[in-house]
Design a protein around this motif. Structure first.
Motif, PDB file in Angstrom:
ATOM      1  N   PHE A   1      19.960 -19.151  15.634  1.00 50.62           N
ATOM      2  CA  PHE A   1      18.960 -20.032  16.172  1.00 50.62           C
ATOM      3  C   PHE A   1      17.431 -19.592  15.756  1.00 50.62           C
ATOM      4  O   PHE A   1      16.391 -20.358  15.069  1.00 50.62           O
ATOM      5  CB  PHE A   1      19.022 -20.241  17.669  1.00 50.62           C
ATOM      6  CG  PHE A   1      20.312 -20.877  18.061  1.00 50.62           C
ATOM      7  CD1 PHE A   1      21.121 -21.716  17.224  1.00 50.62           C
ATOM      8  CD2 PHE A   1      20.726 -20.838  19.243  1.00 50.62           C
ATOM      9  CE1 PHE A   1      22.245 -22.263  17.582  1.00 50.62           C
ATOM     10  CE2 PHE A   1      22.024 -21.148  19.811  1.00 50.62           C
ATOM     11  CZ  PHE A   1      22.769 -21.991  18.813  1.00 50.62           C
ATOM     12  N   ILE A   2      17.034 -18.412  16.210  1.00 50.92           N
ATOM     13  CA  ILE A   2      15.777 -17.921  15.846  1.00 50.92           C
ATOM     14  C   ILE A   2      15.350 -17.806  14.368  1.00 50.92           C
ATOM     15  O   ILE A   2      14.211 -18.387  14.038  1.00 50.92           O
ATOM     16  CB  ILE A   2      15.555 -16.494  16.573  1.00 50.92           C
ATOM     17  CG1 ILE A   2      15.971 -16.265  17.948  1.00 50.92           C
ATOM     18  CG2 ILE A   2      14.182 -15.877  16.305  1.00 50.92           C
ATOM     19  CD1 ILE A   2      15.028 -17.344  18.958  1.00 50.92           C
TER      20      ILE A   2
ATOM     21  N   MET B   1      14.372 -21.234  12.915  1.00 55.59           N
ATOM     22  CA  MET B   1      13.125 -21.660  13.372  1.00 55.59           C
ATOM     23  C   MET B   1      12.001 -21.037  12.779  1.00 55.59           C
ATOM     24  O   MET B   1      10.748 -21.281  12.920  1.00 55.59           O
ATOM     25  CB  MET B   1      12.938 -21.621  15.126  1.00 55.59           C
ATOM     26  CG  MET B   1      13.996 -22.267  15.692  1.00 55.59           C
ATOM     27  SD  MET B   1      13.509 -21.577  17.624  1.00 55.59           S
ATOM     28  CE  MET B   1      15.364 -21.936  18.233  1.00 55.59           C
TER      29      MET B   1
ATOM     30  N   ILE C   1      17.738 -28.528  13.468  1.00 56.81           N
ATOM     31  CA  ILE C   1      16.596 -27.675  14.156  1.00 56.81           C
ATOM     32  C   ILE C   1      15.356 -28.932  14.180  1.00 56.81           C
ATOM     33  O   ILE C   1      14.926 -29.293  13.134  1.00 56.81           O
ATOM     34  CB  ILE C   1      16.313 -26.520  13.529  1.00 56.81           C
ATOM     35  CG1 ILE C   1      17.227 -25.570  13.627  1.00 56.81           C
ATOM     36  CG2 ILE C   1      15.004 -25.833  14.162  1.00 56.81           C
ATOM     37  CD1 ILE C   1      17.032 -23.954  13.067  1.00 56.81           C
TER      38      ILE C   1
ATOM     39  N   LEU D   1       8.017 -15.302  16.728  1.00 58.79           N
ATOM     40  CA  LEU D   1       7.874 -16.665  16.444  1.00 58.79           C
ATOM     41  C   LEU D   1       6.463 -16.726  15.937  1.00 58.79           C
ATOM     42  O   LEU D   1       5.450 -16.331  16.515  1.00 58.79           O
ATOM     43  CB  LEU D   1       8.026 -17.768  17.418  1.00 58.79           C
ATOM     44  CG  LEU D   1       9.698 -17.725  17.680  1.00 58.79           C
ATOM     45  CD1 LEU D   1       9.888 -18.443  19.084  1.00 58.79           C
ATOM     46  CD2 LEU D   1      10.778 -18.337  16.620  1.00 58.79           C
TER      47      LEU D   1
ATOM     48  N   SER E   1       5.063 -30.617  14.343  1.00 57.49           N
ATOM     49  CA  SER E   1       6.310 -30.680  14.125  1.00 57.49           C
ATOM     50  C   SER E   1       7.003 -30.657  12.799  1.00 57.49           C
ATOM     51  O   SER E   1       6.221 -30.626  11.816  1.00 57.49           O
ATOM     52  CB  SER E   1       6.869 -32.160  14.826  1.00 57.49           C
ATOM     53  OG  SER E   1       6.190 -33.125  13.968  1.00 57.49           O
TER      54      SER E   1
ATOM     55  N   LEU F   1      15.821 -22.505  21.455  1.00 55.71           N
ATOM     56  CA  LEU F   1      15.224 -21.367  21.946  1.00 55.71           C
ATOM     57  C   LEU F   1      15.768 -20.944  23.397  1.00 55.71           C
ATOM     58  O   LEU F   1      15.840 -19.718  23.414  1.00 55.71           O
ATOM     59  CB  LEU F   1      13.690 -21.477  21.786  1.00 55.71           C
ATOM     60  CG  LEU F   1      12.695 -20.112  22.069  1.00 55.71           C
ATOM     61  CD1 LEU F   1      13.093 -18.978  21.267  1.00 55.71           C
ATOM     62  CD2 LEU F   1      11.409 -20.657  22.160  1.00 55.71           C
TER      63      LEU F   1
ATOM     64  N   LEU G   1       5.896 -22.717  17.567  1.00 53.19           N
ATOM     65  CA  LEU G   1       6.529 -23.648  16.508  1.00 53.19           C
ATOM     66  C   LEU G   1       7.830 -23.300  16.746  1.00 53.19           C
ATOM     67  O   LEU G   1       8.333 -22.308  16.196  1.00 53.19           O
ATOM     68  CB  LEU G   1       6.183 -23.691  15.327  1.00 53.19           C
ATOM     69  CG  LEU G   1       6.469 -25.109  14.653  1.00 53.19           C
ATOM     70  CD1 LEU G   1       5.657 -26.302  15.253  1.00 53.19           C
ATOM     71  CD2 LEU G   1       5.793 -25.051  13.140  1.00 53.19           C
ATOM     72  N   ALA G   2       8.779 -24.020  17.635  1.00 54.61           N
ATOM     73  CA  ALA G   2      10.244 -23.857  17.799  1.00 54.61           C
ATOM     74  C   ALA G   2      10.933 -25.075  18.261  1.00 54.61           C
ATOM     75  O   ALA G   2      10.243 -26.043  18.568  1.00 54.61           O
ATOM     76  CB  ALA G   2      10.376 -22.600  18.892  1.00 54.61           C
ATOM     77  N   ASP G   3      12.370 -24.876  18.187  1.00 55.01           N
ATOM     78  CA  ASP G   3      13.155 -26.110  18.574  1.00 55.01           C
ATOM     79  C   ASP G   3      13.187 -25.450  20.382  1.00 55.01           C
ATOM     80  O   ASP G   3      14.154 -24.335  20.444  1.00 55.01           O
ATOM     81  CB  ASP G   3      14.495 -26.022  17.870  1.00 55.01           C
ATOM     82  CG  ASP G   3      15.385 -27.078  18.512  1.00 55.01           C
ATOM     83  OD1 ASP G   3      15.618 -27.034  19.802  1.00 55.01           O
ATOM     84  OD2 ASP G   3      16.083 -27.868  17.476  1.00 55.01           O
TER      85      ASP G   3
ATOM     86  N   LEU H   1      11.644 -28.779  15.107  1.00 54.88           N
ATOM     87  CA  LEU H   1      10.474 -27.786  15.388  1.00 54.88           C
ATOM     88  C   LEU H   1       9.263 -28.677  16.090  1.00 54.88           C
ATOM     89  O   LEU H   1       8.632 -29.530  15.659  1.00 54.88           O
ATOM     90  CB  LEU H   1       9.840 -27.165  14.302  1.00 54.88           C
ATOM     91  CG  LEU H   1      10.933 -26.239  13.350  1.00 54.88           C
ATOM     92  CD1 LEU H   1      10.254 -25.482  12.412  1.00 54.88           C
ATOM     93  CD2 LEU H   1      11.457 -25.169  14.470  1.00 54.88           C
ATOM     94  N   ARG H   2       9.113 -28.105  17.370  1.00 53.73           N
ATOM     95  CA  ARG H   2       7.830 -28.630  18.016  1.00 53.73           C
ATOM     96  C   ARG H   2       7.223 -27.640  18.786  1.00 53.73           C
ATOM     97  O   ARG H   2       7.719 -26.736  18.938  1.00 53.73           O
ATOM     98  CB  ARG H   2       8.392 -29.727  18.884  1.00 53.73           C
ATOM     99  CG  ARG H   2       8.716 -31.164  18.220  1.00 53.73           C
ATOM    100  CD  ARG H   2       9.626 -31.931  19.202  1.00 53.73           C
ATOM    101  NE  ARG H   2       9.920 -33.103  18.805  1.00 53.73           N
ATOM    102  CZ  ARG H   2      10.936 -33.417  18.272  1.00 53.73           C
ATOM    103  NH1 ARG H   2      11.936 -32.543  18.009  1.00 53.73           N
ATOM    104  NH2 ARG H   2      11.408 -34.583  17.826  1.00 53.73           N
TER     105      ARG H   2
END
Length: 829
Positions: free
Chosen positions: A795-796, A799, A676, A819, A828, A718, A712-714, A678-679
């Motif tokens: 996935f969630i 993150m 993952i 999120l 990130s 997402l 902040l997530a992928d 994160l951005r």
């Protein structure tokens, strides 16, 4: 001129019906002949509320212009000039427009009251100043408009307008509180079920405290001292021992069952300032009682029962909770009246609960040594030394020739009493002394110890024999009592051991601790090789003896303290057998735990094979059939047929690729190896990308996207999660009610909600939808392996977010992605 009367309609949250109730009361009073006007009412566009204004005189509002914006406020001067009997003023905590005579509306109301005008007004619990920080912690929304508590406390009447949280959410879902575009955000933020429940409890508690204060004032004014059980107040007595946690939780449950009862904990300290309890334990129990919503108190007294009852009466308690004595049954019988019995005798109209706990009766095993204690033998000798002279004096004073038989029986009675109290040695001394005194004072020749008659010697021997026989009976009875006490103590210990293990307590810790307490040892350790598996330490002393006892295979029990008697070996054998069994269970549990991942993997493999058996075969068969047809030479194909076959093969192979991608992702999630990145991600872009991927036009989904900060997530993962959730919503939504996507922000968290109006899922099955290879409510096997929701959740959560399922008001399922918002300086990970 007398002041007007203030009446407040208090509510837990917007929409419960405060304004509605105020207008209904105004209409009722107008029909009874009162002069009623409306000072200000906010209908918020609710038709039912606006309809109640018909027939009521409304005083026009005063207009203020602030920075080019026209603002309307209640016209206080117009109301004073109109001088009605009663004015209806909505939203008491409202802040007036700049330039108004008063900053707050409640100050306007004060002016109306001073002019003799009665006022009915409304306020929500979140606007009460003393509760402002509590409401902020519950809802995550700070309240800027507040009203001082004293304004409400001086009201002549406060009425709670109550509505169940579920009913209020239903009203929101039906559009009776807010317009449709605000409903989803309200339900997912401020109007969550937990928030509404907490606010309702807060309103009830605040109002109950006000009623209680009024009741106390009334009782004080009228000199009433008897306890009125208008509200349960539970006092729990703490000794500073470990049983206090059990008593506190039981008392808290009693107070909770009473519906808002108060909890008080009290510890009685001796006058010299030295507490009988462990200070560390008391500190922990103070924290516990405060976390349970109660208060901790400490009083000084050397009369514990009296101090407890006086404290309970001082706080007007209705119930008092104390623990069962730690003394064993035999100790209780020999020790006289305990604190519990004294408290019950003094309690009067206060209910007393005596609660059992794990520490009850934890006394040491009685020793099987001497039958009578040293104290009783000394008491028997003292009775002999005092009783013989005291008895001799009146008998010698009133001696006659006819009284000799009575004198002998009197001495015989004393000897029997001494035998009963002190046993053999004091009885023999008493018998010999009584015989000599009889010979000296009552037989001829008087004043001399001369056994002239053989019968006198026989009399003394009879005295001694009787004393011996009685003392032997007493000694045997005492031995049997000690043996019975020990057997009872052993039975209690065995029962406590079995009960602790059955209740799921730490078996090894329970057994080692009980063993140390039972034998009064300074320390006990259970070792396996050089490793200490469990230990229990008490107070050390000099002259300790170390004993080592084997336990099962490879374990030993090391005990330090007094030397164990042979009579202790039987109960020690019970302990070692239980410890050996506990060690074996621990070993088997460890082996079972190591096999748990293997079993889970087997279940996953079985489910995977069962699902893949069908879902892989279908696209694979279609692709093979298409390719075989293209390769066939005996069937002529035109360009259209070839394109259709190529499209079929391409679609089938793409389906297979997607299927295997999902399988690999599930495997990565299960193994904790999902990559993952994160951005900062804009949710609008994610939603648009998901719509494009599914090929959805504007009319297929209802978008209600608010302006929210980046999360902040992928981004790609997402979007895949949103695609899976949206595809699921499309599958179950009715054709005339497309899915709805909303976004909102609360307490530095952003929510994306995908709402459908389909059949929904029963609450008990919601967790199952996130398990791989599940197709709850989906009988179409062509829809995939049932991995979509499991992947989305993985996935969630990977993150740092949450994916939950909720009911859609009116029916259906709402999937909520939550999120974190990007904090300052975070970009990130």
């Amino acid at each position: 001129m007398s002041s007007g009367r203030l009446r407040v309609m208090l509510g837990a949250a917007p929409g419960v019906g405060k304004t509605f109730a105020m207008l209904e009361e105004g209409r009722r009073l107008r029909e009874l002949g009162r002069d009623v006007v409306v000072g200000v009412v906010e209908t918020h566009g609710r038709a039912a509320t606006a309809a109640l204004l018909d027939g009521l005189e409304v005083v026009p509002r005063r207009a203020e212009v602030h920075r080019g914006v026209r603002l309307e406020e209640m016209d206080v001067d117009a109301l004073l000039a109109r001088a009605p009997d009663l004015a209806l003023v909505d939203e008491l905590a409202h802040t007036n427009a700049p330039g108004s005579r008063h900053e707050k509306r409640w100050e306007d109301v004060d002016e109306l009251l001073a002019a003799g005008i009665d006022v009915i007004t409304t306020v929500n619990v979140q606007h009460i100043a003393s509760l402002n920080d509590v409401v902020t912690r519950i809802t995550g929304v700070p309240q800027r408009e507040t009203i001082p508590d004293h304004v409400l406390r001086r009201a002549d009447r406060i009425e709670l307008v109550d509505l169940a949280p579920e009913a209020l959410r239903d009203r929101l879902g039906e559009g009776l509180v807010y317009p449709p575009e605000r409903v989803d955000a309200a339900l997912s933020n401020y109007f969550r079920l937990g928030n509404l429940t907490a606010l309702r409890e807060l309103a009830l508690s605040w109002l109950a405290d006000e009623v209680d204060s009024a009741l106390r004032a009334y009782r004080h004014e009228h000199g009433i001292r008897a306890t009125w059980e208008a509200r349960e107040r539970v006092v729990v007595a703490l000794t500073g021992g470990p049983e206090g946690d059990t008593l506190l939780r039981r008392a808290a449950r009693i107070a909770a069952r009473a519906g808002g009862g108060e909890l008080f904990a009290v510890h009685v300290t001796s006058p010299d300032g030295l507490s009988q309890g462990d200070p560390g334990v008391l500190a922990a129990q103070r924290a516990l009682v405060e976390s349970l919503g109660g208060s901790f108190h400490q009083v000084v007294s050397d009369r514990i029962p009296t101090a407890l009852i006086e404290f309970a009466r001082g706080v007007e308690a209705t119930q008092l909770v104390i623990g069962v004595s730690r003394r064993g049954r035999i100790e209780a019988l020999l020790g006289g009246t305990g604190i519990g019995q004294s408290v019950i005798r003094l309690s009067g109209d206060i209910d007393v609960h005596i609660v059992s706990h794990a520490e009850a009766g934890r006394s040491r095993l009685p020793k099987l040594g001497g039958a009578l204690s040293l104290r009783r033998r000394v008491l028997g000798l003292a009775l002999t030394a005092v009783g013989l002279p005291l008895l001799t004096w009146p008998l010698a004073t009133f001696r006659s020739d006819e009284s000799l038989a009575a004198d002998v029986l009197a001495y015989q009675l004393l000897v029997v009493v001494v035998a009963l109290v002190g046993g053999i040695l004091p009885a023999v001394i008493s018998a010999v002394g009584a015989g000599l005194l009889l010979d000296f004072f009552f037989t001829n020749p008087l004043g001399e110890v001369v056994i002239a008659e053989p019968l006198h010697l026989v009399a003394i021997l009879i005295f001694v024999v009787v004393a011996l026989l009685v003392s032997i009976v007493v000694d045997q009875a005492a031995r049997r009592a000690v043996a019975a006490a020990r057997s009872g103590a052993e039975a209690e210990i065995v029962a406590a051991i079995a009960g602790g293990v059955l209740r799921g307590e730490d078996a090894l810790g329970t057994l080692v601790g009980r063993l140390r307490e039972a034998f009064g040892l300074s320390s006990v350790q259970l070792r396996e090789g050089d490793a200490v598996l469990q230990s229990s330490d008490g107070e050390g002393s000099s002259g300790q003896v170390e004993s080592v006892v084997p336990v099962g295979e490879g374990a030993t029990l090391v005990m330090r303290g007094r030397a164990l008697d042979p009579s202790d070996r039987r109960i020690l054998g019970v302990f070692t057998a239980q410890l050996a069994g506990a060690l074996e269970r621990r070993r088997l549990a460890a082996e079972a735990e190591t096999m748990r991942p293997v079993a889970a993997a087997d279940r996953l493999r079985s489910a995977l094979l069962a699902a893949v058996g069908h879902d892989v075969r279908r696209p694979l068969a279609a692709a093979r059939a298409a390719v075989s047809a293209l390769r066939a030479t005996d069937v002529p194909l035109d360009a259209v047929d070839r394109n259709e076959l190529l499209a079929t093969a391409d679609e089938s192979l793409a389906s297979l690729g997607s299927l295997f991608t999902d399988l690999l992702d599930v495997t990565r999630i299960e193994a904790g190896a999902l990559g993952i990145a994160l951005r900062p991600v804009n949710l609008d872009a994610v939603v648009v990308g998901a719509l494009d991927e599914l090929g959805l036009g504007p009319g297929r989904v209802d978008l209600r996207l608010a302006t929210v900060p980046p999360v902040l997530a992928d981004g790609p993962l997402l979007q895949r999660a949103v695609v899976n959730l949206l595809a699921n919503a499309l599958r179950f939504s009715p054709s005339d009610r497309p899915p709805v996507i909303t976004t909102s922000e609360l307490a530095r968290r952003v929510q994306l909600r995908i709402i459908d109006a389909g059949p929904g899922i029963a609450p008990e099955r919601r967790d199952d939808v996130f398990v791989p290879f599940q197709r709850i409510g989906d009988t179409d096997n062509s829809s995939g392996l049932g991995l979509g929701l499991a992947l989305s959740k993985g996935f969630i959560e990977g993150m740092g977010g949450e994916l939950t399922a909720e009911d859609t008001p009116g029916g259906g399922l709402t999937m909520v992605i939550e999120l974190p918002v990007i904090e300052e300086g975070e970009s990130s990970a």
